[in-house]
Design a protein around this motif. Sequence first.
Motif, short mmCIF file in Angstrom:
data_model
loop_
_atom_site.label_atom_id
_atom_site.label_comp_id
_atom_site.label_asym_id
_atom_site.label_seq_id
_atom_site.Cartn_x
_atom_site.Cartn_y
_atom_site.Cartn_z
N ASN A 200 28.04 45.43 22.85
CA ASN A 200 27.62 44.07 22.50
C ASN A 200 28.65 43.32 21.67
OD1 ASN A 200 25.37 44.54 23.98
ND2 ASN A 200 23.90 44.33 22.31
N PHE A 201 29.45 44.03 20.88
CA PHE A 201 30.51 43.34 20.14
C PHE A 201 31.53 42.74 21.09
CE2 PHE A 201 29.49 45.00 15.86
CZ PHE A 201 29.72 43.85 15.14
N ALA A 202 31.88 43.47 22.13
CA ALA A 202 32.82 42.95 23.13
C ALA A 202 32.20 41.81 23.93
CB ALA A 202 33.28 44.07 24.06
N ARG A 203 30.95 41.96 24.29
CA ARG A 203 30.27 40.93 25.09
C ARG A 203 30.12 39.62 24.34
NH1 ARG A 203 25.08 44.36 27.15
NH2 ARG A 203 26.19 45.89 28.41
N ARG A 204 30.03 39.68 23.02
CA ARG A 204 29.79 38.45 22.25
C ARG A 204 30.94 37.45 22.39
NH1 ARG A 204 31.41 38.68 16.13
NH2 ARG A 204 33.21 40.04 16.38
N CYS A 205 32.13 37.91 22.76
CA CYS A 205 33.27 37.01 22.97
C CYS A 205 32.95 35.94 24.00
CB CYS A 205 34.50 37.78 23.42
SG CYS A 205 35.09 38.96 22.22
N TYR A 206 32.05 36.23 24.92
CA TYR A 206 31.72 35.31 26.01
C TYR A 206 30.59 34.35 25.65
CZ TYR A 206 34.80 38.62 28.16
OH TYR A 206 35.90 39.41 28.42
N LEU A 207 30.11 34.42 24.40
CA LEU A 207 29.09 33.49 23.90
C LEU A 207 29.70 32.20 23.38
CD1 LEU A 207 26.65 35.73 21.82
CD2 LEU A 207 26.08 34.37 23.84
N GLY A 208 30.92 32.26 22.96
CA GLY A 208 31.54 31.13 22.26
C GLY A 208 32.13 30.09 23.18
N ASP A 209 32.92 29.22 22.56
CA ASP A 209 33.63 28.19 23.31
C ASP A 209 34.61 28.85 24.27
OD1 ASP A 209 32.34 26.22 21.79
OD2 ASP A 209 33.93 26.22 20.28
N GLY A 210 34.90 28.17 25.36
CA GLY A 210 35.85 28.69 26.33
C GLY A 210 37.26 28.77 25.77
N PRO A 211 38.08 29.66 26.30
CA PRO A 211 39.47 29.78 25.84
C PRO A 211 40.21 28.45 25.96
CG PRO A 211 38.89 31.62 27.25
CD PRO A 211 37.75 30.64 27.33
N GLY A 212 40.92 28.10 24.90
CA GLY A 212 41.71 26.87 24.88
C GLY A 212 40.96 25.65 24.38
N THR A 213 39.69 25.81 24.00
CA THR A 213 38.92 24.69 23.46
C THR A 213 39.52 24.26 22.13
OG1 THR A 213 36.90 25.50 24.52
CG2 THR A 213 36.62 23.96 22.68
N LEU A 214 39.72 22.97 21.96
CA LEU A 214 40.27 22.45 20.71
C LEU A 214 39.31 22.71 19.56
CD1 LEU A 214 41.82 19.07 21.87
CD2 LEU A 214 42.99 21.24 21.44
N GLY B 233 35.70 30.51 17.77
CA GLY B 233 34.96 29.90 18.88
C GLY B 233 33.56 30.44 19.02
N LEU B 234 33.25 31.51 18.29
CA LEU B 234 31.91 32.09 18.35
C LEU B 234 30.90 31.20 17.63
CD1 LEU B 234 32.64 35.84 17.53
CD2 LEU B 234 31.92 34.91 19.73
N PRO B 235 29.65 31.21 18.07
CA PRO B 235 28.62 30.56 17.28
C PRO B 235 28.57 31.22 15.89
CG PRO B 235 27.79 31.12 19.46
CD PRO B 235 29.13 31.78 19.30
N GLU B 236 28.35 30.43 14.87
CA GLU B 236 28.38 30.94 13.49
C GLU B 236 27.46 32.14 13.29
OE1 GLU B 236 27.48 29.24 9.06
OE2 GLU B 236 28.36 27.85 10.51
N ALA B 237 26.34 32.15 13.98
CA ALA B 237 25.37 33.25 13.83
C ALA B 237 25.94 34.60 14.26
CB ALA B 237 24.11 32.94 14.64
N PHE B 238 27.02 34.59 15.06
CA PHE B 238 27.55 35.85 15.57
C PHE B 238 28.92 36.21 15.01
CE2 PHE B 238 24.71 34.28 19.00
CZ PHE B 238 23.68 35.19 18.74
N GLU B 239 29.38 35.49 14.00
CA GLU B 239 30.63 35.87 13.33
C GLU B 239 30.39 37.19 12.61
OE1 GLU B 239 33.68 34.63 13.20
OE2 GLU B 239 33.39 32.67 14.14
N GLY B 240 31.04 38.25 13.07
CA GLY B 240 30.91 39.57 12.44
C GLY B 240 29.57 40.24 12.64
N VAL B 241 28.75 39.71 13.51
CA VAL B 241 27.41 40.23 13.74
C VAL B 241 27.28 40.63 15.21
CG1 VAL B 241 24.94 39.66 13.74
CG2 VAL B 241 26.44 38.77 11.94
#
Length: 189
Positions: free
Chosen positions: A109-123, A130-138
């Motif tokens: 699930n830690f690896a999968r969470r990378c795909y929850l955030g903004d897409g690569p290259g988003t300003l 790029g992760l939602p704040e709720a999943f930073e380190g969680v």
Amino acid sequence: MFETLDDVRKDAQTRLVGAMEDRRSPMHTPVVATADADARVMVLRHFAPWSLRFHTDTRAPKVAVIARNPQIGVLFYDKAAKVQIRVRGQARVESEGAVAQAAWEASDNFARRCYLGDGPGTLAAGPASGLPEAFEGVEPSDAELAPARANFAVLLVEIHQLDWFHLAHDGHRRAVFDLATGAAQWVTP
């Protein structure tokens, strides 16, 4: 010393298997270059003669590049062994199907969470994962990860050519393999 082309082929295969299995292997994170000459370090997830698998985000710019031109190059290097392996081949990105689903299920699930955030290259306004704040380190739950699956894909590379190079004090060695035809030859470094 490597005396035969068969020795070299076996060495390349052994190193790529090791790169897949051992995250501490120097070849575990090769440089992957797409046809637009953009290069990035990626984690080798699977090797089977003669194909590679990486994980990617469906929103990554490289996905569109590969759709237009599937030519790809991958550079592996082991500084301690002084061995470089360059491969060229055809890439494809799959977000659906058995291979992509099995790769998703094999990830934690830690690896999968990378795909929850903004897409690569988003300003971003500042430094950001790029992760939602709720999943930073969680670690998210399976249910929280459900939307992330749509952004996950596998990058599959069918290797057509392998170029093996060994730096040696008593003389460098280089061999090239055309894996489509089975042809192999020594070449000068």
